[in-house]
Design a protein around this motif. Structure first.
Motif, PDB file in Angstrom:
ATOM      1  N   LEU A 130       6.129   3.953  -4.635  1.00 39.53           N
ATOM      2  CA  LEU A 130       7.291   3.738  -5.484  1.00 39.53           C
ATOM      3  C   LEU A 130       7.656   4.977  -6.286  1.00 39.53           C
ATOM      4  N   PHE A 131       6.673   5.825  -6.590  1.00 39.84           N
ATOM      5  CA  PHE A 131       6.924   7.046  -7.341  1.00 39.84           C
ATOM      6  C   PHE A 131       6.545   8.281  -6.519  1.00 39.84           C
ATOM      7  N   GLY A 132       6.569   8.123  -5.194  1.00 40.85           N
ATOM      8  CA  GLY A 132       6.317   9.251  -4.312  1.00 40.85           C
ATOM      9  C   GLY A 132       4.859   9.591  -4.132  1.00 40.85           C
ATOM     10  N   GLU A 133       3.952   8.629  -4.389  1.00 39.24           N
ATOM     11  CA  GLU A 133       2.524   8.940  -4.332  1.00 39.24           C
ATOM     12  C   GLU A 133       1.935   8.909  -2.936  1.00 39.24           C
ATOM     13  N   GLY A 134       2.679   8.461  -1.933  1.00 43.00           N
ATOM     14  CA  GLY A 134       2.200   8.530  -0.558  1.00 43.00           C
ATOM     15  C   GLY A 134       1.707   7.201  -0.024  1.00 43.00           C
ATOM     16  N   ALA A 135       1.760   7.052   1.295  1.00 44.21           N
ATOM     17  CA  ALA A 135       1.222   5.855   1.947  1.00 44.21           C
ATOM     18  C   ALA A 135      -0.297   5.933   1.958  1.00 44.21           C
ATOM     19  N   MET A 136      -0.966   4.774   1.825  1.00 46.18           N
ATOM     20  CA  MET A 136      -2.416   4.796   1.699  1.00 46.18           C
ATOM     21  C   MET A 136      -3.022   3.534   2.287  1.00 46.18           C
ATOM     22  N   ARG A 137      -4.365   3.570   2.431  1.00 46.11           N
ATOM     23  CA  ARG A 137      -5.114   2.427   2.922  1.00 46.11           C
ATOM     24  C   ARG A 137      -6.279   2.141   1.980  1.00 46.11           C
ATOM     25  N   PHE A 138      -6.450   0.862   1.618  1.00 43.71           N
ATOM     26  CA  PHE A 138      -7.670   0.433   0.943  1.00 43.71           C
ATOM     27  C   PHE A 138      -8.714   0.203   2.026  1.00 43.71           C
ATOM     28  N   ASP A 139      -9.698   1.084   2.073  1.00 45.54           N
ATOM     29  CA  ASP A 139     -10.613   1.113   3.211  1.00 45.54           C
ATOM     30  C   ASP A 139     -11.496  -0.133   3.299  1.00 45.54           C
ATOM     31  N   ASP A 140     -11.886  -0.692   2.150  1.00 45.75           N
ATOM     32  CA  ASP A 140     -12.825  -1.818   2.213  1.00 45.75           C
ATOM     33  C   ASP A 140     -12.174  -3.108   2.685  1.00 45.75           C
ATOM     34  N   ILE A 141     -10.833  -3.200   2.624  1.00 48.98           N
ATOM     35  CA  ILE A 141     -10.156  -4.382   3.169  1.00 48.98           C
ATOM     36  C   ILE A 141      -9.225  -4.015   4.318  1.00 48.98           C
ATOM     37  N   GLY A 142      -9.144  -2.713   4.629  1.00 53.20           N
ATOM     38  CA  GLY A 142      -8.351  -2.259   5.768  1.00 53.20           C
ATOM     39  C   GLY A 142      -6.854  -2.404   5.615  1.00 53.20           C
ATOM     40  N   THR A 143      -6.355  -2.594   4.408  1.00 54.52           N
ATOM     41  CA  THR A 143      -4.931  -2.855   4.188  1.00 54.52           C
ATOM     42  C   THR A 143      -4.182  -1.554   3.915  1.00 54.52           C
TER      43      THR A 143
END
Length: 670
Positions: A577-590
């Motif tokens: 939302l503020f340009g911080e980048g796409a990411m993944r929460f590794d422990d839930i794979g989301t």
């Protein structure tokens, strides 16, 4: 060392999801952190609609894990109709939201892992409802921490300011379409798809819902704790930041509450102070543990022996849209309102601020509707590009009053105030007021500001249009600030009839005539009594494991078309939302990605104003992916606003729902 230690993950048990049953059969989903091997301990609640599973996971783990390591059971609860919880969410701050919270607190206090004492905390929405729930006085609630929140839902929220319509009303409403368009997580709820479609079909058109209430009516009084300060009976720690929009609630809470209370205001934007930006970030989680230990564990931690108000006094920094670290120091005031702060009054003379009484003269101003483009974002979040820039361009479109270069520095802490007598040639008009610190090289740094729909000059319950040509006395309190103006600098008071794109333009392009002989600026000047305070460096619990999938991008642009005589402001964010980048929460794979573009345009005619927001929110993991796309737009004529929206929800590449809205809302006195 203050507060609790940062323990290793093995010292804390995390329950990924637990269900809290309510009396009507609804279940609320919660995530819990507990100290391993402990018996009954006090509990801390954070209760918001932003998805504990993935929406706030990156912030929750290091914060609530810290509290658990310090001996607390910390619960992050999804409100009814959000995240993995049952039900539907129909609006902000409903009575149902409060009623549910009372049941949650009673349930927590009765669990075998809780000793019966509960605290509540939150930032923004969670700070609002911490105050609102405290006013309901649940027996187990012993103390709260409210961060970046407000006591006044009409006068000081994301919808209206000074009776003016904030353009963030549409921005936030559009974001809520995407946020509330997200489904429960299939790993938690096998019935996720059924619940998702139910939510999409019941989705309110958020920005129109709020725009329909343009005065301070019962809709806004509900949930505004300033309506009855005495309803709050538990201790309150109120926290804000100069870069945040909600700072003014902090001094009001300190002045009007009668319970044990303390205040903390830093240079920060709309973020928790342990992540504070602009820096310096502080050991806020340690401060919270000291607060909880005092009121939930009954230990004397000395918090009530400390200053009532601890605030950051900013030093001069060259104006820039990006500030990652603020210069200055924290000071403490023993009481609030402080007996060490006294008004210093400057009179208005034509073009000048003078020590002493006002001087005769009359000056007029009618600013172009795009005046204010150097004002930055209404609500800063600590990211690049959002702060007010050098104010010289907006100063040049305003009526300005300057002091002589100061012989001695002035230290301001509190709410500056302006008294004016003015007349308008139109019944509808706005007044924007800016207080600036002007350096010897001419650069102009905004210290504080205010906006006022002049129909609300005597209050917002029953707005009254101006009578053209008739003098009106106006008193405006500017936003609370803490700033040290150096010797050799000038103070500038700048008045304009527009503040775009912060607020929607007034219906009329009015000319205001200000009577200098009746004008005063009052500054809350702090005696230089020292009183510096300090904080330890920020500490956190273990972070949620994450992977950046794509670097983000943010852009903020202002363009003036000299041929069409229009100004356009564009804000873009990719990945977050503020340009911080796409990411993944590794422990839930989301995986999460959020893109948004906001475009605001206005010409010489204030009725030419338009705004449009396009966004795309994608989330999922292998075998499960959804996407929400929205488009919203708003324009107005002399009689009404037209506000439109469309939402498209996809499962994989298949379109599963479309919602469309088109509403015309009477304009009232805006």
């Amino acid at each position: 060392m203050r507060g609790g230690p940062v323990d290793e993950p093995d010292d804390v048990d995390i329950t990924e999801n637990l269900w809290i049953p309510l009396a009507d059969g609804t279940r609320l989903a919660a995530r819990m952190w507990r100290p391993r091997g402990a018996g009954p301990v006090p509990a801390v609640l954070e209760y918001i609609p932003y998805r504990k599973r993935d929406g706030t996971r990156g912030r929750d783990d290091p914060m609530h894990g810290f509290f658990a390591a310090a001996g607390y059971a910390a619960l992050r609860v999804d409100m009814r109709g959000s995240g993995d919880s049952d039900g539907l969410l129909h609006d902000e701050y409903l009575l149902q939201e409060q009623d549910d919270a009372l049941e949650v607190i009673a349930w927590m206090a009765a669990q075998p892992w809780c000793d019966g004492s509960v605290g509540m905390m939150g930032k923004s929405w969670g700070g609002f409802n911490a105050l609102q729930v405290a006013a309901r006085r649940p027996p187990a609630l012993k103390a709260i921490v409210t961060v970046c929140s407000t006591d006044d839902r009409f006068g000081d929220d994301i919808h209206f300011k000074g009776g003016c319509l904030l353009n963030d009303n549409l921005w936030w409403g559009a974001i809520m379409l995407a946020y509330q368009g997200r489904p429960p997580d299939p790993a938690i709820r096998p019935d996720w798809r059924e619940r998702w479609l139910e939510r999409l079909d019941a989705m309110p058109f958020w920005p129109a819902l709020w725009l329909a209430h343009q005065a301070r009516d019962d809709y806004w009084r509900h949930g505004s704790v300033c309506e009855d300060w005495g309803a709050i009976r538990c201790p309150v720690l109120a926290v804000g930041g100069w870069g945040d929009a909600y700072t003014d609630a902090v001094p009001r809470l300190m002045e009007h509450l009668t319970v044990p209370r303390r205040a903390l205001v830093g240079p920060w934007a709309h973020v928790y102070p342990q992540d504070g930006s602009p820096g310096p970030a502080i050991d806020f989680l340690g401060e919270c543990v000291r607060w909880w230990d005092q009121w939930l564990k009954g230990r004397d931690t000395g918090v009530m022996d400390e200053p009532a108000m601890r605030a950051f006094i900013e030093d001069w920094q060259a104006p820039s849209s990006t500030r990652l670290h603020a210069r200055g120091r924290f000071v403490g005031e023993a009481d609030w309102p402080s007996r060490a702060i006294h008004p210093r009054r400057f009179g208005l003379a034509p073009g000048r601020l003078v020590d002493g009484p006002p001087q005769p003269g009359a000056l007029s101003v009618r600013s172009p509707p795009w005046t204010g483009t150097g004002g930055g974002e209404w609500m800063g979040t600590g990211v690049p590009g959002e702060r007010p820039t050098d104010q010289r361009m907006d100063d040049g479109l305003s009526l300005c009053f300057d002091t002589e270069p100061l012989a001695e520095p002035i230290e301001i802490l509190g709410n500056p105030a302006v008294d004016l007598v003015l007349a308008s040639d139109r019944p509808q008009a706005q007044l924007a007021v800016r207080l600036c610190d002007v350096a010897p090289d001419g650069s102009s740094l905004r210290i504080s500001y205010a906006v006022l729909n002049l129909a609300h000059r005597d209050g917002s319950e029953e707005p009254r249009p101006l009578v053209p040509g008739e003098a009106a006395r106006v008193r405006i309190a500017l936003k609370m600030c803490g700033h040290r103006v150096p010797a050799g600098h000038r103070l500038r008071l700048a008045l304009s009839t527009a503040c775009w794109p912060l607020v929607w333009p007034a219906r009329d392009a009015a000319t205001l005539t200000v009577a200098c002989g009746d004008g005063l600026l009052a500054l809350p000047v702090r005696a230089d009594t020292g009183g510096e305070v300090s904080f330890g460096p920020p500490r956190h619990g273990p972070a949620a494991p994450t992977t950046v999938l794509a670097e983000g991008r943010a852009a903020r642009r202002v363009a003036l078309d000299l041929l069409a005589d229009t100004a356009t402001v564009v804000t873009e964010a990719e990945g977050g939302l503020f340009g911080e980048g796409a990411m993944r929460f590794d422990d839930i794979g989301t995986e999460l990605s959020h893109d948004l573009t906001r475009t605001l345009t206005v010409g010489r005619d204030p009725l030419s104003a338009e705004t449009r927001i396009v966004q795309r929110y994608a989330m999922g993991r292998d075998g499960w992916r959804i996407r929400i796309e929205t488009e919203t737009a708003m324009r107005g004529d002399a009689d009404s606003f037209t506000i439109e929206g469309e939402l498209r929800a996809y499962e994989g590449d298949a379109l599963v729902r479309t919602r469309a809205w088109h509403e015309r809302i009477p304009r009232g006195d805006l």
